[in-house]
Design a protein around this motif. Structure first.
Motif, PDB file in Angstrom:
ATOM      1  N   LYS A 155      59.962  -5.112   9.837  1.00  0.00           N
ATOM      2  CA  LYS A 155      60.488  -4.800   8.499  1.00  0.00           C
ATOM      3  C   LYS A 155      60.424  -3.493   8.424  1.00  0.00           C
ATOM      4  CE  LYS A 155      59.709  -5.905   3.675  1.00  0.00           C
ATOM      5  NZ  LYS A 155      59.200  -6.986   2.707  1.00  0.00           N
ATOM      6  N   LYS A 213      55.103   2.653  -0.517  1.00  0.00           N
ATOM      7  CA  LYS A 213      54.545   1.793  -1.636  1.00  0.00           C
ATOM      8  C   LYS A 213      53.658   0.386  -1.030  1.00  0.00           C
ATOM      9  CE  LYS A 213      52.644   1.354  -5.515  1.00  0.00           C
ATOM     10  NZ  LYS A 213      51.832   2.582  -6.155  1.00  0.00           N
ATOM     11  N   ARG A 214      52.553   0.081  -1.334  1.00  0.00           N
ATOM     12  CA  ARG A 214      52.019  -0.948  -1.008  1.00  0.00           C
ATOM     13  C   ARG A 214      52.732  -2.275  -1.449  1.00  0.00           C
ATOM     14  NH1 ARG A 214      48.886  -1.835   2.883  1.00  0.00           N
ATOM     15  NH2 ARG A 214      47.197  -0.481   3.166  1.00  0.00           N
ATOM     16  N   GLN A 216      53.451  -6.060  -3.442  1.00  0.00           N
ATOM     17  CA  GLN A 216      52.725  -6.310  -4.529  1.00  0.00           C
ATOM     18  C   GLN A 216      51.607  -7.524  -3.987  1.00  0.00           C
ATOM     19  OE1 GLN A 216      54.973  -8.539  -7.347  1.00  0.00           O
ATOM     20  NE2 GLN A 216      53.369  -8.262  -8.877  1.00  0.00           N
ATOM     21  N   ILE A 243      65.432 -14.730   6.178  1.00  0.00           N
ATOM     22  CA  ILE A 243      64.056 -14.281   5.951  1.00  0.00           C
ATOM     23  C   ILE A 243      63.707 -13.202   6.633  1.00  0.00           C
ATOM     24  CG2 ILE A 243      61.604 -14.879   5.523  1.00  0.00           C
ATOM     25  CD1 ILE A 243      62.644 -17.773   5.343  1.00  0.00           C
ATOM     26  N   LEU A 244      63.008 -12.046   6.283  1.00  0.00           N
ATOM     27  CA  LEU A 244      62.582 -10.932   7.170  1.00  0.00           C
ATOM     28  C   LEU A 244      61.083 -10.602   6.868  1.00  0.00           C
ATOM     29  CD1 LEU A 244      63.351  -8.555   9.189  1.00  0.00           C
ATOM     30  CD2 LEU A 244      63.785  -7.149   6.873  1.00  0.00           C
ATOM     31  N   PRO A 281      57.218  -8.574  -3.365  1.00  0.00           N
ATOM     32  CA  PRO A 281      57.022  -9.124  -4.775  1.00  0.00           C
ATOM     33  C   PRO A 281      56.474 -10.591  -4.813  1.00  0.00           C
ATOM     34  CG  PRO A 281      59.329  -8.094  -4.724  1.00  0.00           C
ATOM     35  CD  PRO A 281      58.771  -8.135  -3.342  1.00  0.00           C
ATOM     36  N   VAL A 282      55.728 -10.848  -5.719  1.00  0.00           N
ATOM     37  CA  VAL A 282      55.011 -12.145  -5.369  1.00  0.00           C
ATOM     38  C   VAL A 282      55.839 -13.326  -5.712  1.00  0.00           C
ATOM     39  CG1 VAL A 282      54.350 -12.193  -7.952  1.00  0.00           C
ATOM     40  CG2 VAL A 282      52.949 -13.571  -6.523  1.00  0.00           C
ATOM     41  N   GLU A 283      56.781 -13.230  -6.455  1.00  0.00           N
ATOM     42  CA  GLU A 283      57.674 -14.289  -6.452  1.00  0.00           C
ATOM     43  C   GLU A 283      58.393 -14.758  -5.194  1.00  0.00           C
ATOM     44  OE1 GLU A 283      57.756 -12.052  -8.349  1.00  0.00           O
ATOM     45  OE2 GLU A 283      57.332 -12.596 -10.514  1.00  0.00           O
ATOM     46  N   GLU A 284      58.847 -13.605  -4.634  1.00  0.00           N
ATOM     47  CA  GLU A 284      59.741 -13.730  -3.471  1.00  0.00           C
ATOM     48  C   GLU A 284      58.749 -14.191  -2.205  1.00  0.00           C
ATOM     49  OE1 GLU A 284      62.440 -10.601  -2.693  1.00  0.00           O
ATOM     50  OE2 GLU A 284      61.368 -10.392  -0.630  1.00  0.00           O
ATOM     51  N   LEU A 287      58.084 -18.129  -2.567  1.00  0.00           N
ATOM     52  CA  LEU A 287      58.893 -18.826  -2.433  1.00  0.00           C
ATOM     53  C   LEU A 287      59.348 -18.955  -0.692  1.00  0.00           C
ATOM     54  CD1 LEU A 287      61.090 -19.859  -4.681  1.00  0.00           C
ATOM     55  CD2 LEU A 287      62.619 -18.793  -3.052  1.00  0.00           C
ATOM     56  N   LEU A 288      59.449 -17.662  -0.345  1.00  0.00           N
ATOM     57  CA  LEU A 288      59.838 -17.495   1.021  1.00  0.00           C
ATOM     58  C   LEU A 288      58.882 -18.233   2.185  1.00  0.00           C
ATOM     59  CD1 LEU A 288      61.514 -14.330   1.472  1.00  0.00           C
ATOM     60  CD2 LEU A 288      62.870 -16.289   1.089  1.00  0.00           C
TER      61      LEU A 288
ATOM     62  N   PRO B 238      55.347  -1.733  -7.405  1.00  0.00           N
ATOM     63  CA  PRO B 238      55.695  -2.709  -6.560  1.00  0.00           C
ATOM     64  C   PRO B 238      57.010  -3.420  -6.290  1.00  0.00           C
ATOM     65  CG  PRO B 238      53.849  -3.558  -7.825  1.00  0.00           C
ATOM     66  CD  PRO B 238      54.463  -2.326  -8.497  1.00  0.00           C
ATOM     67  N   VAL B 263      65.853 -13.769  -3.733  1.00  0.00           N
ATOM     68  CA  VAL B 263      65.517 -14.763  -4.539  1.00  0.00           C
ATOM     69  C   VAL B 263      64.569 -14.460  -5.500  1.00  0.00           C
ATOM     70  CG1 VAL B 263      65.347 -16.330  -2.447  1.00  0.00           C
ATOM     71  CG2 VAL B 263      63.613 -15.217  -2.888  1.00  0.00           C
ATOM     72  N   ALA B 264      63.997 -13.225  -5.490  1.00  0.00           N
ATOM     73  CA  ALA B 264      63.182 -12.907  -6.686  1.00  0.00           C
ATOM     74  C   ALA B 264      63.803 -11.864  -7.819  1.00  0.00           C
ATOM     75  CB  ALA B 264      61.833 -12.254  -5.921  1.00  0.00           C
ATOM     76  N   ARG B 271      60.304  -7.733 -14.738  1.00  0.00           N
ATOM     77  CA  ARG B 271      59.270  -6.884 -14.576  1.00  0.00           C
ATOM     78  C   ARG B 271      59.346  -5.334 -14.884  1.00  0.00           C
ATOM     79  NH1 ARG B 271      56.760  -7.144  -9.749  1.00  0.00           N
ATOM     80  NH2 ARG B 271      57.472  -9.458  -9.480  1.00  0.00           N
TER      81      ARG B 271
END
Lengths: 482, 420
Positions: A155, A213-214, A216, A243-244, A281-284, A287-288, B238, B263-264, B271
């Motif tokens: 990545k 940047k770290r 999330q 998906i990567l 990001p947490v949502e991504e 889900l993935l 983030p 997807v997000a 945010r």
């Protein structure tokens, strides 16, 4: 080595910066690839860019070849000394010179340890992305030389993608700036060429890095399969789903057993283990990760663990990162290879390696960065058994040739160095190699910087008109100089 | 250099066929007035033979793809033969399961993207004029766009190249796999070398999936400092935007465009709004991501420059541009990406004022470790000021690289940095 040259080195770096005693020189006779050893004539340990420049000038004036060295963790013999030459050890250039968080830049000296960069910027929520397994000891200078990768380069890319500029000492002793803190500096991308040149174009004395940047959230999944074929199919489907992942690592039965014996990571008792890490990001990620989990199940995974905490992730990674070292527990000797294949060729190549392994009567353990097709087959052998080392070397070469035939590369991250220069002709035609060496002729026409590495045969550099001429060996000049 | 390409016309015809050698039609690059000969090789081998014939006869060669960026760089000292890659336009291999593609130099960016989209993938780069710009052309000029903040530039996407050198050598470097460190990285050396080292014939790239969702917002900020602060806050968060673009012009409110994909995307957008506080915003039209092209048009004759600074310096340089343009009565417009790379348009009827502004601004950018490169000028302006600016102390080394690859100096002579 001429005592006047040793004295000249001492005048630059002091008595404690020059090593000539045989016993002490022994530390430097090889790097992480221990089956090649050459005793250097001297080791010089500068502690500033100016000292590096002064030493290189002395070498250039006297026509003495030199090899730059960081921590000596390389696995291709890149830091192997040259007969009669000097090793320039850069461990004392270990300062982090600048940390610029708003612009996400860090400027370091080459002897800074890879992991120290991340440690330094972690409080601000950043990290330095290239993470070779040796990151707790290897230096940024060595990473620049080798264009080091790591588990997360699927990545985040390689060292070359994170180095924006360099201060370098050319093999004739000229100091210059390549690239800059800002992007797209006008001119040829000499930074891009220097990174990965394995010490053959000069010595970097400052490195401008990009930090990241770290994410999330980071999640790591461990899936157990009945075969590497099944695990490989899951890899293909994950990629095909768009998906990567940050990393996809695979271990076969032998590697799994060795790692388990070494660090007791509690891995499932499986013939194929897959480790998939997602970040972002947490949502991504959530889900993935569900999709990844479903793909693994559909490809035959019979156990899936999802690490949610930093501790759980660390346990999963511990076994993977220890895999090479763990081989010592199941075999007295081994050869690590570093071939790359197109991901899609994975099942076929693995089956072929299995067949070749059986035919040679030697075990091959497979640990690899499955996401980017970078295999690390470990050919196990016992040096004490007559003929086995030669058989192992032949098998290792045959595996590399197999990778090239599948459309891949002889090295994904370890470099060509001393070890693989004989393989270069399997991957490149003569005009390809001659063309690459035009770069060498521009940077180092006298061939003093790590001269015996990377290329199977040196190219003779054409004489040019103008101010720059290859430097002849001027023995008389040494007397004059000192 | 031999100014008369007709000395090798017969030889060229025998290499590529008579129907593929003809007189080149304008536009020519700045400073070139004579009619040029155009040659269109149909294979890598033909192209290499053409180069060698030109080298043997000392005929200067101008490699050309779609011809969209012919005016970039200095006016060449000599140009006699236009070498077009138009016929080398195949997508050789879309290895979609490996997420790589190998494509010939003459293929347009748009056509490559169409091909890749059939398997839901893309080259994650949005350069200028994709309908006409070719792969070889964007590589030679190192053009990039709004996706750079997430996916990097061409140097980060290219995996391998095949090039032809003036001595007729065909050479490959890099590979077709996403990870490879065997040998020197000539793909990076050739990226941005403006056709001065060799001619790129084909290239292999790593690909990314096409996003399933895309959302863009434009924020309107009270001043450029506030816009730069919001940009830096997004970079330091983030959030993972795939576009982050600052637009500033004259006295109107600065705009910050933000794009999320994947997807997000919607969740990230929420945010972002929390992060932006009460900043005024609207849903952004897709066109904002192609607005850079509009800088080539204006009400009056003008200049277009590419600049690069550190991201945190963007507000300061925009203020400097505002001050200088105001003093010299010039109109100005900036579209910059969050990586610090941007385009500046300066326009006005007075060429002296344009040249003066350029000189002051270049000094300002270079003092900040940045650069300012001229891409477009009014007619007759070329020659008033150096296109590239300070090449730095690596110029002698660059010259040696040039001399190794093109010792006869036939490729785009003088067009590159430092007159290379």
């Amino acid at each position: 080595m001429d005592v006047r040259i040793i004295e000249a080195f001492r005048a630059v770096v002091g008595d404690d910066g020059v090593i000539v005693e045989r016993e002490q020189l022994r530390t430097y006779e090889c790097d992480g690839l221990t089956n090649f050893r050459v005793m250097p004539a001297a080791v010089v340990l500068p502690s500033s860019g100016e000292q590096v420049q002064a030493i290189v000038r002395i070498c250039h004036r006297a026509g003495i070849p030199f090899v730059a060295r960081g921590s000596g963790t390389g696995l291709s013999g890149g830091a192997l000394p040259v007969e009669g030459g000097v090793v320039i050890g850069l461990a004392r250039l270990n300062r982090i010179l600048e940390v610029d968080i708003p612009n996400a830049r860090v400027v370091v000296e080459p002897g800074v340890i890879n992991a120290q960069v991340t440690q330094r910027v972690a409080p601000y929520g950043y990290f330095y992305a290239p993470d070779p397994s040796s990151q707790s000891v290897c230096t940024i200078g060595g990473n620049v030389a080798e264009n080091s990768g790591g588990a997360h380069c699927l990545k985040y890319g390689f060292t070359a993608n994170h180095v924006l500029g360099l201060e370098v000492v050319l093999p004739d002793g000229t100091l210059m700036q390549l690239g800059s803190k800002s992007l797209d500096r006008p001119g040829y991308d000499l930074t891009g060429v220097f990174v990965g040149s394995e010490g053959t174009l000069g010595i970097a004395t400052k490195v401008i890095l990009r930090i990241v940047k770290r994410p999330q959230i980071v999640q790591t999944l461990l899936a157990a399969f009945n075969s590497t074929d099944d695990a490989g199919a899951a890899v293909s489907e994950i990629i095909a789903a768009g998906i990567l992942p940050a990393a996809i690592e695979m271990m076969d039965r032998l590697s799994r057993d060795a790692a388990e014996a070494a660090v007791k990571a509690g891995y499932p008792d499986a013939d194929g283990l897959l480790l998939v890490e997602l970040d972002g990001p947490v949502e991504e990620v959530e889900l993935l990760m569900e999709q990844v989990s479903a793909i693994c199940t559909s490809c035959g995974a019979w156990e899936i663990r999802l690490a949610q905490t930093e501790e759980e992730r660390a346990v999963i990674w511990k076994g993977r990162k220890a895999a090479f070292a763990a081989m010592g527990r199941i075999s007295p000797n081994y050869i690590v290879q570093d071939g790359v294949i197109p991901r899609t060729a994975l099942p076929r190549v693995l089956r072929e390696i299995e067949r070749m392994s059986a035919a040679a009567g030697l075990r091959v353990a497979n640990v690899f960065h499955a996401g980017d097709g970078n295999l690390h087959p470990l050919v196990l052998y016992d040096q004490r058994v007559p003929g086995q080392e030669q058989a192992a070397e032949k098998l290792a070469f045959d595996i590399i040739r197999l990778c090239v035939e599948a459309g891949g590369s002889i090295t994904g991250e370890h470099g060509v160095g001393q070890e693989k220069k004989k393989y270069m002709s399997a991957m490149f035609a003569e005009p390809d190699l001659e063309t690459m060496q035009l770069v060498r002729c521009a940077f180092d026409p006298a061939r003093l910087a790590n001269p015996t590495k990377v290329f199977p045969r040196p190219r003779l550099c054409a004489e040019r008109s103008g101010p720059y001429q290859p430097h002849p060996l001027e023995v008389a000049g040494i007397a004059e100089l000192f | 250099m031999n100014p008369q390409p007709r000395v090798i016309a017969n030889e060229l015809q025998s290499i590529v066929g008579a129907e593929h050698v003809r007189e080149a039609e304008p536009p020519y690059p700045p400073g070139v007035v004579m009619p040029l000969l155009l040659v269109e090789p149909g294979s890598a081998e033909e192209l290499a033979l053409v180069l060698r014939a030109a080298r043997d006869a000392q005929v200067a060669v101008l490699p050309r793809g779609g011809g969209t960026k012919l005016e970039w760089g200095n006016a060449p000292r000599s140009a006699a033969l236009v070498l077009s890659t138009r016929r080398l336009d195949r997508v050789i291999d879309h290895a979609w399961a490996d997420m790589t593609a190998t494509v010939e130099a003459g293929c347009t960016v748009a056509r490559l993207q169409e091909t890749l989209a059939q398997h839901g993938q893309r080259l994650a780069l949005d350069p200028l004029w994709p309908e006409r710009a070719t792969i070889g052309g964007i590589l030679a000029t190192n053009d990039s766009g709004t996706l750079r903040v997430r996916f990097g530039a061409l140097r980060d996407l290219i995996l391998g190249v095949m090039v032809a050198l003036p001595d007729g050598t065909l050479a490959k470097s890099g590979g077709r796999v996403v990870k490879n460190v065997a040998g020197y990285d000539l793909p990076k050396l050739f990226t941005g070398s403006l056709g001065t080292l060799g001619v790129i014939i084909q290239a292999t790239f790593r690909l990314y999936p096409l996003p399933r969702e895309t959302h863009s917002l434009s924020f309107s900020l009270e001043d450029v400092a506030a816009a730069n602060r919001l940009m830096l806050a997004v970079l330091d968060s983030p959030l993972a935007p795939t576009g982050l673009q600052l637009r500033v012009a004259g006295e109107s409110s600065p705009q910050l465009d933000v794009r999320f994909e994947g997807v997000a995307a919607a969740a990230q957008m929420r945010r972002l709004l929390a992060l932006a506080g009460d900043a005024e915003h609207t849903e952004a039209a897709l066109e904002v991501w192609a607005l850079r092209e509009s800088l080539w048009q204006g009400q009056e004759p003008g200049l277009v420059c590419k600049f690069s600074v550190l991201p945190a310096d963007l507000a300061a340089v925009c203020e400097e541009i505002r001050r200088v343009a105001g003093r010299l009565r010039l109109r100005w417009s900036v579209i910059a990406q969050a990586v610090g790379v941007g385009l500046l348009r300066l326009e006005g009827p007075n060429q002296e004022a344009l040249a003066a502004a350029l000189g002051v601004l270049r000094a300002e950018f270079e003092a900040r470790a940045g650069s300012l490169v001229l891409l477009h000028t009014p007619p007759d302006f070329h020659g008033r000021i150096d296109v590239w600016g300070d090449p730095g102390d690596a110029l002698p080394l660059m010259r040696r690289v040039k001399e190794q690859f093109d010792p006869a100096g036939i490729l785009n002579p003088g067009r590159f940095v430092g007159g290379l």
